[in-house]
Design a protein around this motif. Sequence first.
Motif, short mmCIF file in Angstrom:
data_model
loop_
_atom_site.label_atom_id
_atom_site.label_comp_id
_atom_site.label_asym_id
_atom_site.label_seq_id
_atom_site.Cartn_x
_atom_site.Cartn_y
_atom_site.Cartn_z
N ALA A 168 0.11 -5.18 4.50
CA ALA A 168 -0.59 -4.04 4.53
C ALA A 168 -1.74 -3.55 4.67
O ALA A 168 -2.91 -3.43 5.02
N LEU A 169 -1.90 -3.60 2.91
CA LEU A 169 -3.72 -3.24 2.36
C LEU A 169 -4.11 -4.70 2.57
O LEU A 169 -5.48 -4.81 2.38
N ARG A 170 -4.15 -5.98 2.24
CA ARG A 170 -4.61 -7.14 2.45
C ARG A 170 -5.08 -7.04 3.76
O ARG A 170 -6.50 -7.15 3.65
N GLN A 171 -4.17 -6.79 4.87
CA GLN A 171 -4.63 -6.47 6.29
C GLN A 171 -6.04 -5.56 6.08
O GLN A 171 -6.77 -5.36 7.38
N ALA A 172 -5.63 -4.29 5.58
CA ALA A 172 -6.87 -2.85 5.81
C ALA A 172 -8.32 -3.58 5.08
O ALA A 172 -9.20 -2.66 4.97
N ALA A 173 -7.71 -4.27 4.28
CA ALA A 173 -9.03 -4.55 2.96
C ALA A 173 -9.88 -5.25 3.49
O ALA A 173 -11.06 -5.39 3.99
N ARG A 174 -9.30 -6.16 4.40
CA ARG A 174 -10.12 -7.30 5.46
C ARG A 174 -10.77 -6.78 6.46
O ARG A 174 -11.96 -6.84 7.11
N ARG A 175 -10.09 -5.47 6.65
CA ARG A 175 -10.91 -4.88 8.33
C ARG A 175 -11.85 -3.94 7.64
O ARG A 175 -12.95 -3.77 8.57
N ARG A 176 -11.29 -3.59 6.05
CA ARG A 176 -12.67 -2.57 5.78
C ARG A 176 -14.02 -3.96 5.57
O ARG A 176 -15.09 -3.36 5.85
#
Length: 181
Positions: A168-176
């Motif tokens: 989830a955090l990998r995804q949130a970081a990529r989205r940011r």
Amino acid sequence: MDSEATPVRADVTLVVNGTEHRLNVDTRASLLDVLREELGLTGSKKGCDHGQCGACTILLDGHRANGCLALAVAHDGADVVTVEGLAQDGELSPVQKAFVENDAFQCGYCTPGQLCSATGMLDEAERGWPSAVTGDLGADPVLDDDEIRERMSGNLCRCGAYVGIVAALRQAARRREGAEA
């Protein structure tokens, strides 16, 4: 000696999730206890009550903090964000969405603290703050799995949802990163 001494109380003002609250609190009360007992914000959980599990993590003046270790009287005038304040206008925050999409919770007890910590962690990385495992201190941190695990190591999950949390955090970081590009 009287062990039942009358508690000393003090006036404090806290801005919690954007709303100012003027409170008269016991000087021994933690921010966690004031949030839960005085303001009815029960999202932040009392886990160990010793600052070791992270279930009580909140954002205090924009930084991650264990609510169980912070005395309310020491934070008069502080800006506090709890899990209840992460969503805006009925819309889940990007981190909350990523947790849902990656099944990053099981029982959910640690999830509020994980969400606040993750939000703070992403902000810290965005500001270029290194962690203990950051390889190049002169470059912006790359939020790979090792970096995410290290930065979130203060938040425990007894159910073992770590695989989903890291994803989830990998995804949130990529989205940011994509939103900033």
